[in-house]
Motif scaffolding. Structure first.
Motif, short mmCIF file in Angstrom:
data_model
loop_
_atom_site.label_atom_id
_atom_site.label_comp_id
_atom_site.label_asym_id
_atom_site.label_seq_id
_atom_site.Cartn_x
_atom_site.Cartn_y
_atom_site.Cartn_z
N ILE A 125 0.80 -1.22 0.00
CA ILE A 125 0.00 0.00 0.00
C ILE A 125 0.84 1.28 0.00
N GLY A 126 2.19 1.16 0.04
CA GLY A 126 3.00 2.37 -0.01
C GLY A 126 4.38 2.19 0.57
N GLY A 127 4.95 3.31 0.99
CA GLY A 127 6.29 3.30 1.58
C GLY A 127 6.50 4.56 2.39
N VAL A 128 7.44 4.48 3.34
CA VAL A 128 7.79 5.65 4.14
C VAL A 128 9.30 5.83 4.08
N GLY A 129 9.72 7.08 3.95
CA GLY A 129 11.13 7.41 3.95
C GLY A 129 11.43 8.40 5.06
N VAL A 130 12.53 8.17 5.75
CA VAL A 130 12.95 9.04 6.85
C VAL A 130 14.40 9.42 6.61
N SER A 131 14.74 10.67 6.86
CA SER A 131 16.12 11.11 6.70
C SER A 131 16.41 12.25 7.66
N GLY A 132 17.64 12.29 8.12
CA GLY A 132 18.09 13.36 9.02
C GLY A 132 18.90 12.85 10.18
N ALA A 133 18.73 11.57 10.52
CA ALA A 133 19.52 10.94 11.59
C ALA A 133 20.39 9.88 10.92
N SER A 134 20.90 8.94 11.69
CA SER A 134 21.67 7.85 11.08
C SER A 134 20.71 6.99 10.25
N SER A 135 21.25 6.31 9.26
CA SER A 135 20.42 5.45 8.43
C SER A 135 19.72 4.37 9.25
N ASP A 136 20.41 3.83 10.23
CA ASP A 136 19.80 2.82 11.11
C ASP A 136 18.59 3.40 11.83
N PHE A 137 18.76 4.60 12.40
CA PHE A 137 17.64 5.22 13.10
C PHE A 137 16.51 5.54 12.14
N ASP A 138 16.85 6.07 10.96
CA ASP A 138 15.83 6.41 9.98
C ASP A 138 14.96 5.19 9.66
N ALA A 139 15.58 4.05 9.39
CA ALA A 139 14.85 2.82 9.06
C ALA A 139 14.03 2.33 10.24
N GLU A 140 14.62 2.37 11.41
CA GLU A 140 13.91 1.92 12.62
C GLU A 140 12.72 2.82 12.92
N CYS A 141 12.87 4.11 12.70
CA CYS A 141 11.79 5.07 12.95
C CYS A 141 10.62 4.80 12.01
N GLY A 142 10.90 4.61 10.73
CA GLY A 142 9.85 4.30 9.77
C GLY A 142 9.17 2.98 10.07
N THR A 143 9.96 1.98 10.46
CA THR A 143 9.41 0.66 10.79
C THR A 143 8.48 0.73 11.99
N ARG A 144 8.92 1.38 13.06
CA ARG A 144 8.10 1.47 14.28
C ARG A 144 6.84 2.30 14.03
N ALA A 145 6.95 3.31 13.22
CA ALA A 145 5.77 4.13 12.90
C ALA A 145 4.76 3.32 12.10
N ALA A 146 5.23 2.51 11.15
CA ALA A 146 4.32 1.65 10.38
C ALA A 146 3.65 0.64 11.29
N GLU A 147 4.41 0.04 12.17
CA GLU A 147 3.86 -0.95 13.10
C GLU A 147 2.82 -0.31 14.04
N ALA A 148 3.08 0.92 14.46
CA ALA A 148 2.13 1.63 15.32
C ALA A 148 0.81 1.87 14.59
#
Length: 158
Positions: A125-148
């Protein structure tokens, strides 16, 4: 003559009316409220961790649905959109697409921080992109937000 025309109109209305009931099967889609919830959850998580990030949420066709940049650079905002669109249209995390070694593929992101979005039935149904912190944090932030938002970032295994 009037009765023939009336009968023809009734027949056409019946035909077209029955076609509408057999139209397309409904499938899950990313709505604005869910996209905004993903964006807001990620921004809150980043704020708590002391990171200024940009978050971009796309539908499955690669169209921007929700976006915010809270203190990240303009470049980070552009990268968040690049990551999110890539995750949406390739239906893979940008960590995975970066390993494909095809940097000239259209709209493909080559750095971690973009995750695809799937409904519980496995529909992309889509995708989320995050940028501004470390790549690990960016991916984890998007993942946790999707799960929420009760979404998945990978398809269910059959």
């Amino acid at each position: 003559m009037k009765s023939i025309m009336s009968a023809s109109l009734v027949a056409m209305a019946t035909l077209f009316g029955s076609m509408g009931s057999q139209a397309q099967t409904a499938r899950p889609v990313l709505d604005f409220a869910t996209a905004d919830a993903i964006r807001d959850h990620c921004l809150a998580r980043a704020g708590q961790a002391g990171h200024a990030v940009a978050v971009a949420v796309f539908d499955d066709g690669g169209d921007l649905v929700s976006f915010a940049n809270h203190g990240a650079s303009p470049a980070a905002a552009a990268v968040a959109q690049w990551k999110g669109r890539s995750a949406a249209i390739y239906r893979r995390s940008t960590r995975e697409t970066a390993s494909w070694n095809v940097p000239t593929a259209p709209m493909i992101a080559a750095m971690e921080g973009g995750v695809p979005l799937f409904a519980r039935d496995g529909t992309a149904i889509g995708g989320v992109g995050v940028s501004g912190a470390s790549s690990d944090f960016d991916a984890e932030c998007g993942t946790r937000a999707a799960e929420a938002a009760s979404l998945m970032v990978s398809r269910m295994e059959n």
